[in-house]
Design an enzyme around this catalytic site. Structure first.
Site, PDB file in Angstrom:
ATOM      1  N   ARG A 118       1.136  -1.088  -0.223  1.00 30.74           N
ATOM      2  CA  ARG A 118      -0.248  -0.389  -0.060  1.00 30.74           C
ATOM      3  C   ARG A 118       1.012   1.219   0.337  1.00 30.74           C
ATOM      4  NH1 ARG A 118      -3.929   0.562   4.556  1.00 30.74           N
ATOM      5  NH2 ARG A 118      -2.458  -0.436   5.975  1.00 30.74           N
ATOM      6  N   TYR A 119       2.509   1.162   0.356  1.00 36.85           N
ATOM      7  CA  TYR A 119       3.172   2.175   0.069  1.00 36.85           C
ATOM      8  C   TYR A 119       4.633   1.363  -0.660  1.00 36.85           C
ATOM      9  CZ  TYR A 119       0.450   3.384   4.623  1.00 36.85           C
ATOM     10  OH  TYR A 119      -0.551   3.306   5.208  1.00 36.85           O
ATOM     11  N   ARG A 122       7.367  -0.429   1.216  1.00 36.86           N
ATOM     12  CA  ARG A 122       7.032  -1.530   2.190  1.00 36.86           C
ATOM     13  C   ARG A 122       6.159  -2.431   2.195  1.00 36.86           C
ATOM     14  NH1 ARG A 122       4.106   3.393   5.833  1.00 36.86           N
ATOM     15  NH2 ARG A 122       5.337   4.117   4.471  1.00 36.86           N
ATOM     16  N   CYS A 131      -3.535 -18.174  13.833  1.00 37.68           N
ATOM     17  CA  CYS A 131      -3.257 -17.285  15.771  1.00 37.68           C
ATOM     18  C   CYS A 131      -3.759 -17.882  16.858  1.00 37.68           C
ATOM     19  CB  CYS A 131      -4.038 -15.460  15.868  1.00 37.68           C
ATOM     20  SG  CYS A 131      -4.441 -14.313  13.925  1.00 37.68           S
ATOM     21  N   CYS A 135      -8.467 -12.280  17.602  1.00 40.12           N
ATOM     22  CA  CYS A 135      -9.360 -10.633  18.229  1.00 40.12           C
ATOM     23  C   CYS A 135     -10.665 -10.695  17.648  1.00 40.12           C
ATOM     24  CB  CYS A 135      -8.053  -9.877  18.256  1.00 40.12           C
ATOM     25  SG  CYS A 135      -6.754 -11.145  18.709  1.00 40.12           S
ATOM     26  N   CYS A 138     -10.497  -8.380  14.808  1.00 41.81           N
ATOM     27  CA  CYS A 138      -9.458  -7.942  13.856  1.00 41.81           C
ATOM     28  C   CYS A 138      -9.892  -6.887  12.690  1.00 41.81           C
ATOM     29  CB  CYS A 138      -9.552  -9.760  13.654  1.00 41.81           C
ATOM     30  SG  CYS A 138      -8.013 -10.087  12.761  1.00 41.81           S
ATOM     31  N   ARG A 140      -8.441  -8.171   9.894  1.00 42.14           N
ATOM     32  CA  ARG A 140      -8.454  -8.934   8.720  1.00 42.14           C
ATOM     33  C   ARG A 140      -9.496 -11.258   9.327  1.00 42.14           C
ATOM     34  NH1 ARG A 140      -2.551  -8.843   8.803  1.00 42.14           N
ATOM     35  NH2 ARG A 140      -2.645  -6.937   8.026  1.00 42.14           N
ATOM     36  N   ASP A 299     -10.391  -0.332  12.517  1.00 42.39           N
ATOM     37  CA  ASP A 299     -10.898  -0.283  11.499  1.00 42.39           C
ATOM     38  C   ASP A 299     -12.428  -0.776  11.396  1.00 42.39           C
ATOM     39  OD1 ASP A 299      -8.555   0.133  10.651  1.00 42.39           O
ATOM     40  OD2 ASP A 299      -8.215  -2.013  10.863  1.00 42.39           O
ATOM     41  N   ASP A 336      -6.565   3.982   9.998  1.00 41.27           N
ATOM     42  CA  ASP A 336      -5.480   3.817   8.960  1.00 41.27           C
ATOM     43  C   ASP A 336      -7.687   3.872   7.135  1.00 41.27           C
ATOM     44  OD1 ASP A 336      -4.311   2.162   6.574  1.00 41.27           O
ATOM     45  OD2 ASP A 336      -3.917   0.648   8.436  1.00 41.27           O
ATOM     46  N   LYS A 343      -2.636   5.773   5.966  1.00 44.06           N
ATOM     47  CA  LYS A 343      -2.823   6.073   7.569  1.00 44.06           C
ATOM     48  C   LYS A 343      -2.363   7.538   8.005  1.00 44.06           C
ATOM     49  CE  LYS A 343      -0.763   1.387  10.194  1.00 44.06           C
ATOM     50  NZ  LYS A 343      -0.217   1.288   8.660  1.00 44.06           N
TER      51      LYS A 343
HETATM   52  S1  SF4 Z   1      -5.420  -8.997  15.606  1.00 42.62           S
HETATM   53 FE1  SF4 Z   1      -6.370 -10.688  14.335  1.00 42.62          FE
HETATM   54  S2  SF4 Z   1      -4.686 -11.552  13.096  1.00 42.62           S
HETATM   55 FE2  SF4 Z   1      -3.339 -10.320  14.775  1.00 42.62          FE
HETATM   56  S3  SF4 Z   1      -4.012 -12.084  16.504  1.00 42.62           S
HETATM   57 FE3  SF4 Z   1      -5.744 -10.872  16.599  1.00 42.62          FE
HETATM   58  S4  SF4 Z   1      -6.970 -12.838  15.522  1.00 42.62           S
HETATM   59 FE4  SF4 Z   1      -5.118 -13.003  14.833  1.00 42.62          FE
END
Ligand code: SF4
Length: 379
Positions: A118-119, A122, A131, A135, A138, A140, A299, A336, A343
Protein backbone atom coordinates in the site's frame (compact mmCIF):
# COMPACT_ATOMS: atom_id res chain seq x y z
CA UNK A 1 8.02 -43.04 72.66
CA UNK A 2 5.13 -42.92 70.27
CA UNK A 3 5.99 -41.22 67.03
CA UNK A 4 3.55 -38.74 65.52
CA UNK A 5 2.08 -39.89 62.24
CA UNK A 6 3.67 -38.28 59.25
CA UNK A 7 1.34 -35.72 57.70
CA UNK A 8 1.94 -35.41 54.01
CA UNK A 9 0.42 -32.18 52.71
CA UNK A 10 1.17 -32.94 49.08
CA UNK A 11 1.31 -36.72 48.97
CA UNK A 12 1.73 -37.13 45.22
CA UNK A 13 3.38 -34.16 43.54
CA UNK A 14 2.73 -34.13 39.83
CA UNK A 15 5.60 -35.30 37.65
CA UNK A 16 7.73 -32.35 36.57
CA UNK A 17 6.82 -32.83 32.90
CA UNK A 18 3.10 -32.58 33.66
CA UNK A 19 3.47 -29.50 35.85
CA UNK A 20 5.39 -27.70 33.16
CA UNK A 21 2.93 -28.31 30.37
CA UNK A 22 0.94 -25.06 30.66
CA UNK A 23 4.29 -23.29 30.31
CA UNK A 24 4.78 -24.97 26.95
CA UNK A 25 3.39 -22.85 24.09
CA UNK A 26 2.52 -25.91 22.03
CA UNK A 27 0.46 -27.25 24.94
CA UNK A 28 -1.34 -23.90 25.09
CA UNK A 29 -2.17 -24.05 21.37
CA UNK A 30 -3.27 -27.69 21.60
CA UNK A 31 -5.54 -26.85 24.54
CA UNK A 32 -6.96 -23.61 23.13
CA UNK A 33 -10.72 -23.32 23.58
CA UNK A 34 -12.31 -23.36 20.15
CA UNK A 35 -16.01 -24.01 20.83
CA UNK A 36 -19.05 -22.44 22.48
CA UNK A 37 -19.18 -25.41 24.88
CA UNK A 38 -15.54 -24.81 25.84
CA UNK A 39 -16.20 -21.14 26.54
CA UNK A 40 -19.38 -21.97 28.47
CA UNK A 41 -17.39 -24.43 30.59
CA UNK A 42 -14.90 -21.74 31.60
CA UNK A 43 -17.03 -18.58 31.83
CA UNK A 44 -20.58 -17.77 32.87
CA UNK A 45 -21.70 -16.64 29.40
CA UNK A 46 -24.54 -14.21 28.79
CA UNK A 47 -27.23 -15.03 26.24
CA UNK A 48 -25.59 -12.64 23.82
CA UNK A 49 -22.16 -14.25 24.23
CA UNK A 50 -23.55 -17.76 23.86
CA UNK A 51 -25.42 -16.79 20.71
CA UNK A 52 -22.28 -15.09 19.37
CA UNK A 53 -20.14 -18.15 20.16
CA UNK A 54 -22.60 -20.50 18.44
CA UNK A 55 -22.72 -18.23 15.42
CA UNK A 56 -18.90 -18.02 15.28
CA UNK A 57 -18.70 -21.80 15.48
CA UNK A 58 -21.08 -22.41 12.63
CA UNK A 59 -20.55 -19.59 10.18
CA UNK A 60 -18.57 -16.65 11.42
CA UNK A 61 -15.03 -15.85 12.39
CA UNK A 62 -13.83 -18.88 14.45
CA UNK A 63 -13.06 -19.01 18.16
CA UNK A 64 -9.65 -19.65 19.66
CA UNK A 65 -8.54 -18.67 23.16
CA UNK A 66 -5.42 -20.05 24.83
CA UNK A 67 -5.87 -21.34 28.40
CA UNK A 68 -3.43 -18.60 29.44
CA UNK A 69 -5.52 -15.77 27.96
CA UNK A 70 -8.78 -17.38 29.10
CA UNK A 71 -7.30 -17.35 32.61
CA UNK A 72 -7.16 -13.54 32.45
CA UNK A 73 -10.92 -13.35 31.80
CA UNK A 74 -13.31 -12.65 34.64
CA UNK A 75 -15.53 -15.72 34.90
CA UNK A 76 -18.63 -13.79 35.93
CA UNK A 77 -18.28 -10.31 34.49
CA UNK A 78 -19.26 -9.90 30.82
CA UNK A 79 -17.78 -6.38 30.94
CA UNK A 80 -14.30 -7.82 31.57
CA UNK A 81 -11.95 -6.10 29.07
CA UNK A 82 -10.15 -9.35 28.25
CA UNK A 83 -13.31 -11.34 27.79
CA UNK A 84 -14.73 -8.74 25.38
CA UNK A 85 -11.66 -9.14 23.17
CA UNK A 86 -11.87 -12.91 22.79
CA UNK A 87 -15.47 -14.03 23.43
CA UNK A 88 -17.81 -13.63 20.44
CA UNK A 89 -20.91 -11.45 20.74
CA UNK A 90 -24.19 -11.88 18.89
CA UNK A 91 -23.71 -8.39 17.44
CA UNK A 92 -20.91 -9.78 15.24
CA UNK A 93 -23.81 -10.81 13.01
CA UNK A 94 -24.87 -7.17 12.48
CA UNK A 95 -23.67 -4.99 9.63
CA UNK A 96 -23.78 -1.21 10.09
CA UNK A 97 -23.17 1.74 7.76
CA UNK A 98 -19.51 1.95 6.74
CA UNK A 99 -18.73 -1.71 7.53
CA UNK A 100 -16.42 -3.49 5.13
CA UNK A 101 -15.26 -7.11 4.85
CA UNK A 102 -11.74 -5.99 3.90
CA UNK A 103 -11.50 -2.46 5.38
CA UNK A 104 -7.89 -1.84 4.33
CA UNK A 105 -8.40 -3.01 0.76
CA UNK A 106 -5.73 -5.68 1.16
CA UNK A 107 -7.18 -7.96 -1.49
CA UNK A 108 -7.13 -5.11 -4.02
CA UNK A 109 -3.52 -4.27 -3.06
CA UNK A 110 -2.16 -7.83 -3.27
CA UNK A 111 0.85 -7.61 -5.60
CA UNK A 112 2.08 -11.21 -5.29
CA UNK A 113 0.79 -14.28 -3.40
CA UNK A 114 0.13 -13.21 0.20
CA UNK A 115 1.98 -9.91 -0.32
CA UNK A 116 0.17 -6.59 0.15
CA UNK A 117 1.68 -3.29 -0.93
CA UNK A 118 0.00 0.00 0.00
CA UNK A 119 3.11 2.22 0.25
CA UNK A 120 6.15 2.38 -2.04
CA UNK A 121 8.78 1.37 0.54
CA UNK A 122 7.09 -1.41 2.48
CA UNK A 123 5.06 -4.60 2.08
CA UNK A 124 2.98 -6.83 4.29
CA UNK A 125 3.58 -10.57 4.05
CA UNK A 126 0.62 -12.66 5.23
CA UNK A 127 2.59 -15.69 6.35
CA UNK A 128 -0.18 -17.72 7.98
CA UNK A 129 -3.88 -17.54 8.80
CA UNK A 130 -3.42 -18.91 12.36
CA UNK A 131 -3.26 -17.05 15.68
CA UNK A 132 -3.14 -18.19 19.29
CA UNK A 133 -6.28 -16.14 20.04
CA UNK A 134 -8.78 -14.86 17.48
CA UNK A 135 -9.47 -11.28 18.52
CA UNK A 136 -13.06 -10.29 17.90
CA UNK A 137 -12.08 -6.92 16.38
CA UNK A 138 -9.57 -8.39 13.91
CA UNK A 139 -9.11 -6.42 10.68
CA UNK A 140 -8.44 -9.67 8.83
CA UNK A 141 -11.39 -11.65 10.12
CA UNK A 142 -12.18 -12.32 6.44
CA UNK A 143 -9.20 -14.71 6.24
CA UNK A 144 -7.82 -15.37 9.73
CA UNK A 145 -8.54 -18.88 10.99
CA UNK A 146 -10.06 -20.03 7.71
CA UNK A 147 -8.00 -23.20 7.62
CA UNK A 148 -5.16 -22.40 5.22
CA UNK A 149 -2.40 -22.58 7.86
CA UNK A 150 1.14 -21.47 7.05
CA UNK A 151 1.82 -20.12 3.56
CA UNK A 152 3.05 -22.94 1.28
CA UNK A 153 6.65 -22.63 0.03
CA UNK A 154 5.68 -22.04 -3.61
CA UNK A 155 3.47 -19.05 -2.69
CA UNK A 156 6.20 -17.70 -0.43
CA UNK A 157 8.70 -18.01 -3.28
CA UNK A 158 6.42 -15.84 -5.44
CA UNK A 159 6.17 -13.19 -2.71
CA UNK A 160 9.95 -13.14 -2.17
CA UNK A 161 10.59 -12.90 -5.91
CA UNK A 162 8.46 -9.74 -5.98
CA UNK A 163 10.41 -8.15 -3.11
CA UNK A 164 13.68 -9.05 -4.83
CA UNK A 165 12.52 -7.45 -8.06
CA UNK A 166 11.50 -4.20 -6.29
CA UNK A 167 14.54 -2.67 -4.56
CA UNK A 168 12.43 0.30 -3.44
CA UNK A 169 10.91 -2.04 -0.81
CA UNK A 170 13.00 -1.46 2.33
CA UNK A 171 10.69 -2.77 5.05
CA UNK A 172 8.91 -6.14 5.18
CA UNK A 173 6.19 -6.64 7.79
CA UNK A 174 5.68 -10.34 8.43
CA UNK A 175 2.14 -10.77 9.66
CA UNK A 176 -0.85 -13.05 9.15
CA UNK A 177 -2.51 -14.33 11.28
CA UNK A 178 0.32 -14.41 13.75
CA UNK A 179 3.72 -15.46 12.37
CA UNK A 180 4.88 -16.62 15.82
CA UNK A 181 2.04 -19.13 15.91
CA UNK A 182 4.15 -21.04 13.36
CA UNK A 183 6.92 -23.45 14.36
CA UNK A 184 10.36 -22.00 15.11
CA UNK A 185 12.07 -23.63 12.16
CA UNK A 186 9.48 -22.37 9.71
CA UNK A 187 9.48 -18.77 10.94
CA UNK A 188 13.30 -18.70 11.07
CA UNK A 189 13.47 -20.03 7.50
CA UNK A 190 11.02 -17.40 6.31
CA UNK A 191 12.75 -14.52 8.09
CA UNK A 192 16.14 -15.78 6.87
CA UNK A 193 14.87 -15.76 3.27
CA UNK A 194 13.66 -12.15 3.62
CA UNK A 195 16.93 -11.11 5.28
CA UNK A 196 18.86 -12.59 2.34
CA UNK A 197 17.35 -9.89 0.08
CA UNK A 198 20.04 -7.20 0.26
CA UNK A 199 17.71 -4.24 -0.40
CA UNK A 200 15.54 -4.98 2.65
CA UNK A 201 16.60 -2.86 5.64
CA UNK A 202 14.10 -3.80 8.30
CA UNK A 203 11.92 -6.80 9.00
CA UNK A 204 9.02 -6.43 11.38
CA UNK A 205 7.21 -9.32 13.05
CA UNK A 206 3.60 -8.34 13.76
CA UNK A 207 2.61 -10.61 16.61
CA UNK A 208 0.20 -10.77 19.50
CA UNK A 209 1.88 -13.73 21.21
CA UNK A 210 3.60 -11.60 23.91
CA UNK A 211 0.00 -10.81 24.99
CA UNK A 212 -1.91 -14.00 24.32
CA UNK A 213 0.80 -16.70 24.48
CA UNK A 214 3.85 -15.18 26.20
CA UNK A 215 5.49 -18.60 26.76
CA UNK A 216 6.05 -18.66 22.97
CA UNK A 217 8.96 -16.23 23.44
CA UNK A 218 11.40 -19.01 24.21
CA UNK A 219 15.19 -19.00 24.24
CA UNK A 220 15.05 -21.36 21.25
CA UNK A 221 12.97 -18.85 19.25
CA UNK A 222 15.21 -15.93 20.14
CA UNK A 223 18.37 -17.84 19.26
CA UNK A 224 16.83 -18.83 15.91
CA UNK A 225 15.84 -15.25 15.02
CA UNK A 226 18.73 -13.21 16.37
CA UNK A 227 20.99 -13.75 13.34
CA UNK A 228 18.46 -11.78 11.24
CA UNK A 229 18.58 -8.46 13.06
CA UNK A 230 17.49 -5.69 12.67
CA UNK A 231 14.24 -7.46 13.45
CA UNK A 232 11.53 -5.38 15.06
CA UNK A 233 8.60 -6.79 17.00
CA UNK A 234 5.26 -5.04 16.63
CA UNK A 235 3.02 -6.28 19.38
CA UNK A 236 -0.49 -5.49 20.45
CA UNK A 237 -1.43 -4.86 24.10
CA UNK A 238 -4.85 -3.25 24.50
CA UNK A 239 -5.43 -3.19 28.25
CA UNK A 240 -3.29 -2.96 31.43
CA UNK A 241 -4.76 -6.27 32.61
CA UNK A 242 -2.73 -7.89 29.83
CA UNK A 243 0.53 -6.72 31.46
CA UNK A 244 0.98 -9.86 33.51
CA UNK A 245 4.16 -11.20 35.01
CA UNK A 246 4.40 -13.68 32.09
CA UNK A 247 3.83 -11.08 29.35
CA UNK A 248 6.26 -8.64 30.95
CA UNK A 249 8.86 -11.40 31.12
CA UNK A 250 8.28 -12.15 27.41
CA UNK A 251 8.84 -8.46 26.56
CA UNK A 252 12.00 -8.43 28.69
CA UNK A 253 13.35 -11.50 26.87
CA UNK A 254 12.74 -9.82 23.52
CA UNK A 255 14.37 -6.56 24.62
CA UNK A 256 17.35 -8.38 26.17
CA UNK A 257 17.85 -10.25 22.89
CA UNK A 258 18.07 -6.94 21.01
CA UNK A 259 14.60 -6.78 19.44
CA UNK A 260 13.10 -3.27 19.51
CA UNK A 261 9.51 -3.83 20.67
CA UNK A 262 6.73 -1.45 19.57
CA UNK A 263 3.09 -1.63 20.54
CA UNK A 264 -0.07 -0.93 18.60
CA UNK A 265 -3.19 -0.48 20.70
CA UNK A 266 -6.62 -0.62 19.10
CA UNK A 267 -9.12 1.79 20.63
CA UNK A 268 -12.06 -0.38 21.68
CA UNK A 269 -15.39 0.73 23.07
CA UNK A 270 -16.01 -0.40 26.64
CA UNK A 271 -12.52 -1.96 26.79
CA UNK A 272 -9.94 0.83 26.76
CA UNK A 273 -11.70 3.98 25.53
CA UNK A 274 -10.81 6.15 28.50
CA UNK A 275 -7.70 8.19 29.26
CA UNK A 276 -7.01 6.63 32.68
CA UNK A 277 -6.93 3.06 31.30
CA UNK A 278 -4.69 4.03 28.40
CA UNK A 279 -2.39 6.05 30.63
CA UNK A 280 -1.91 3.01 32.86
CA UNK A 281 -1.29 0.81 29.81
CA UNK A 282 1.20 3.16 28.13
CA UNK A 283 3.14 3.75 31.35
CA UNK A 284 3.30 -0.01 31.97
CA UNK A 285 4.56 -0.62 28.44
CA UNK A 286 7.35 1.94 28.77
CA UNK A 287 8.41 0.32 32.04
CA UNK A 288 8.59 -2.96 30.10
CA UNK A 289 10.82 -1.32 27.42
CA UNK A 290 7.97 -1.45 24.90
CA UNK A 291 7.35 1.77 22.97
CA UNK A 292 3.65 2.73 22.58
CA UNK A 293 3.73 3.36 18.83
CA UNK A 294 0.16 3.67 17.55
CA UNK A 295 -3.26 4.10 19.07
CA UNK A 296 -5.39 2.85 16.21
CA UNK A 297 -8.93 3.83 15.45
CA UNK A 298 -10.65 0.45 15.02
CA UNK A 299 -10.99 -0.41 11.35
CA UNK A 300 -14.60 -0.64 10.16
CA UNK A 301 -14.58 -4.42 9.92
CA UNK A 302 -17.96 -5.98 9.35
CA UNK A 303 -19.45 -7.13 12.66
CA UNK A 304 -17.37 -4.90 14.94
CA UNK A 305 -19.71 -1.90 15.18
CA UNK A 306 -20.35 -2.65 18.88
CA UNK A 307 -16.60 -2.38 19.60
CA UNK A 308 -15.90 0.85 17.74
CA UNK A 309 -15.84 4.43 19.05
CA UNK A 310 -16.43 7.66 17.12
CA UNK A 311 -13.20 9.33 15.95
CA UNK A 312 -13.90 12.20 18.33
CA UNK A 313 -13.40 9.87 21.32
CA UNK A 314 -9.80 9.13 20.37
CA UNK A 315 -9.08 12.82 19.81
CA UNK A 316 -10.53 13.65 23.21
CA UNK A 317 -8.35 10.98 24.87
CA UNK A 318 -5.22 12.18 23.07
CA UNK A 319 -6.03 15.73 24.23
CA UNK A 320 -6.20 14.51 27.84
CA UNK A 321 -2.96 12.51 27.60
CA UNK A 322 -0.94 15.23 25.87
CA UNK A 323 1.24 16.90 28.49
CA UNK A 324 0.20 14.37 31.11
CA UNK A 325 2.29 11.56 29.65
CA UNK A 326 5.97 11.67 28.77
CA UNK A 327 6.53 11.78 25.01
CA UNK A 328 7.97 8.25 24.88
CA UNK A 329 4.74 6.90 26.36
CA UNK A 330 2.45 8.80 24.00
CA UNK A 331 1.60 6.98 20.76
CA UNK A 332 0.38 8.55 17.53
CA UNK A 333 -3.36 8.34 17.05
CA UNK A 334 -3.97 6.83 13.61
CA UNK A 335 -6.92 6.25 11.34
CA UNK A 336 -6.12 3.72 8.65
CA UNK A 337 -8.44 5.03 5.97
CA UNK A 338 -10.92 2.64 4.37
CA UNK A 339 -10.11 0.91 1.08
CA UNK A 340 -6.37 0.96 1.75
CA UNK A 341 -5.80 4.64 1.08
CA UNK A 342 -3.21 4.81 3.89
CA UNK A 343 -2.76 5.85 7.51
CA UNK A 344 -3.66 9.36 8.63
CA UNK A 345 -2.26 10.68 11.95
CA UNK A 346 -4.84 12.62 13.93
CA UNK A 347 -4.27 15.28 16.56
CA UNK A 348 -6.55 17.53 18.57
CA UNK A 349 -6.45 21.00 17.03
CA UNK A 350 -3.72 22.98 18.77
CA UNK A 351 -3.59 25.78 16.17
CA UNK A 352 -6.19 28.37 17.18
CA UNK A 353 -5.41 31.10 14.62
CA UNK A 354 -2.84 31.79 11.93
CA UNK A 355 -1.97 35.22 10.54
CA UNK A 356 0.95 36.94 8.86
CA UNK A 357 4.04 35.67 10.73
CA UNK A 358 2.06 34.76 13.82
CA UNK A 359 0.37 31.52 14.94
CA UNK A 360 -1.76 31.25 18.06
CA UNK A 361 -1.37 27.87 19.74
CA UNK A 362 -3.34 26.25 22.53
CA UNK A 363 -1.12 24.48 25.11
CA UNK A 364 -2.11 21.30 26.94
CA UNK A 365 -3.15 23.54 29.88
CA UNK A 366 -5.52 25.47 27.61
CA UNK A 367 -3.41 28.67 27.53
CA UNK A 368 -3.21 30.59 24.25
CA UNK A 369 0.34 31.42 23.20
CA UNK A 370 1.59 33.23 20.08
CA UNK A 371 4.52 31.87 18.15
CA UNK A 372 6.19 34.55 16.02
CA UNK A 373 7.89 33.43 12.81
CA UNK A 374 11.40 34.70 12.05
CA UNK A 375 11.58 37.60 9.56
CA UNK A 376 11.94 36.62 5.92
CA UNK A 377 15.65 36.87 5.09
CA UNK A 378 16.95 38.47 1.90
CA UNK A 379 18.64 35.83 -0.25
S1 SF4 B 1 -5.67 -9.08 15.69
FE1 SF4 B 1 -6.23 -10.65 14.14
S2 SF4 B 1 -4.30 -11.27 13.23
FE2 SF4 B 1 -3.81 -10.23 15.15
S3 SF4 B 1 -3.66 -11.85 16.71
FE3 SF4 B 1 -5.75 -11.06 16.77
S4 SF4 B 1 -6.91 -12.40 15.37
FE4 SF4 B 1 -4.75 -12.69 14.92
Amino acid sequence: MATAPLITLNPRPKPLKERRRPQDWRWQIRHAVTSSAGLAGALRLTERELEGARRAESAGFPISVTPYYLGLCDRDDPECPIRKQCVPDAREGETIAGDLVDPLGEVAHEVAPGLVQRYPDRVLLLATDRCAVYCRFCTRSRMVGNGGGAMPDERLAGALAYVRAHPEIRDVIVSGGDPLAMGTERIARLVGAVRAIPTVDTIRLATRVPVTLPMRITGELLRALRPFHPLWVMTHFNHPKELTRASLAACARLADAGFPVMNQTVLLRGINDDAATLEQLFRGLVRARVRPYYLLQTDPVRGTGHLRTPLSRGLEIMGTLQGRLTGIALPKFICDTPEGKGKVPLLPNYVVAQGEGRTTLRTFRGELVDYIDPPVLDQ
